[in-house]
Design an enzyme around this catalytic site. Sequence first.
Site, short mmCIF file in Angstrom:
data_model
loop_
_atom_site.label_atom_id
_atom_site.label_comp_id
_atom_site.label_asym_id
_atom_site.label_seq_id
_atom_site.Cartn_x
_atom_site.Cartn_y
_atom_site.Cartn_z
N GLU A 58 79.15 110.60 73.34
CA GLU A 58 79.78 109.76 74.58
C GLU A 58 80.95 109.26 74.12
OE1 GLU A 58 77.60 106.40 77.27
OE2 GLU A 58 77.95 105.69 75.18
N ASP A 93 81.26 95.48 77.03
CA ASP A 93 81.03 95.84 75.43
C ASP A 93 81.44 94.72 74.65
OD1 ASP A 93 80.86 98.83 75.46
OD2 ASP A 93 82.56 98.71 76.62
#
Length: 269
Positions: free
Chosen positions: A49, A60
């Site tokens: 990814e 994140d």
Amino acid sequence: MDRLERMRERLRRQTEKGLILYLTAGFPNWQIFPAILERLPQWGCDGVEVGIPFSDPIADGPIIQQAMDISLRHGTSVRQVLELLGSLKDRLPIPIVLMTYLNPIHRFGLDRFARECCQAGVDGVLITDLPADEADDWIAIARSHDLATIFLLAPTSTDDRIRIVSERASGFIYCVSRKGVTGVRETLPSDLPDLVRRIRRWTDKPLFVGFGISKPDHVRSVASFREVDGVVVGSAFIRLVSTAFARGEMIGWQETEQFVRTIKAATRG
């Protein structure tokens, strides 16, 4: 998307779970990043990814935020990422998934982005902040270019949300193991088995678990769930790459390979 399907069939034949590793494009720099991508299949990684850096990565945690900041300071752009992947596509036998946010793709142009992803050998795209029930335009464009549309499900997802994602996702469904953002964690959430069972009741599509999967014990535990097809390891891998290469390239390559091989071995445990 064909490589995602072939990965699933191979893992089932070999009766093991898959390992997808996340790495921010251009991190730790534009010399080491492509070299890591080329080595991952040799070390046993089943898929990768690649994160397109964005200045406001709301899903994140601090480790990936810092990696994105470093990458952006290197001048990383959507075009640069796609050109790099295109140059490597004949040497990368494992599936490539792009992870990003809607804003960079919107500015690039959805149709142009999907078309150039296809040309670059990308198999699927996860747009973190695009809900499945608001993704009609993107789904139509992506599927016209044979790109998998990957969506997130989390502990807070209702049964209705699970149903919608199950209907609209292709390639695999990304199960967020915990509330909150990405990051290295010491333990797995106690309610994770219930979450994957709840999702599996709605779909037979591949299910990969990420967010907080940080060490071999975590991978072994998740791999023991019959409902799960594999794991995604991101922050722990980014942290390892950062600290290892900071001590020199020889140590960097040794420790990165050891980390990947050890994590992959846990998927067979």
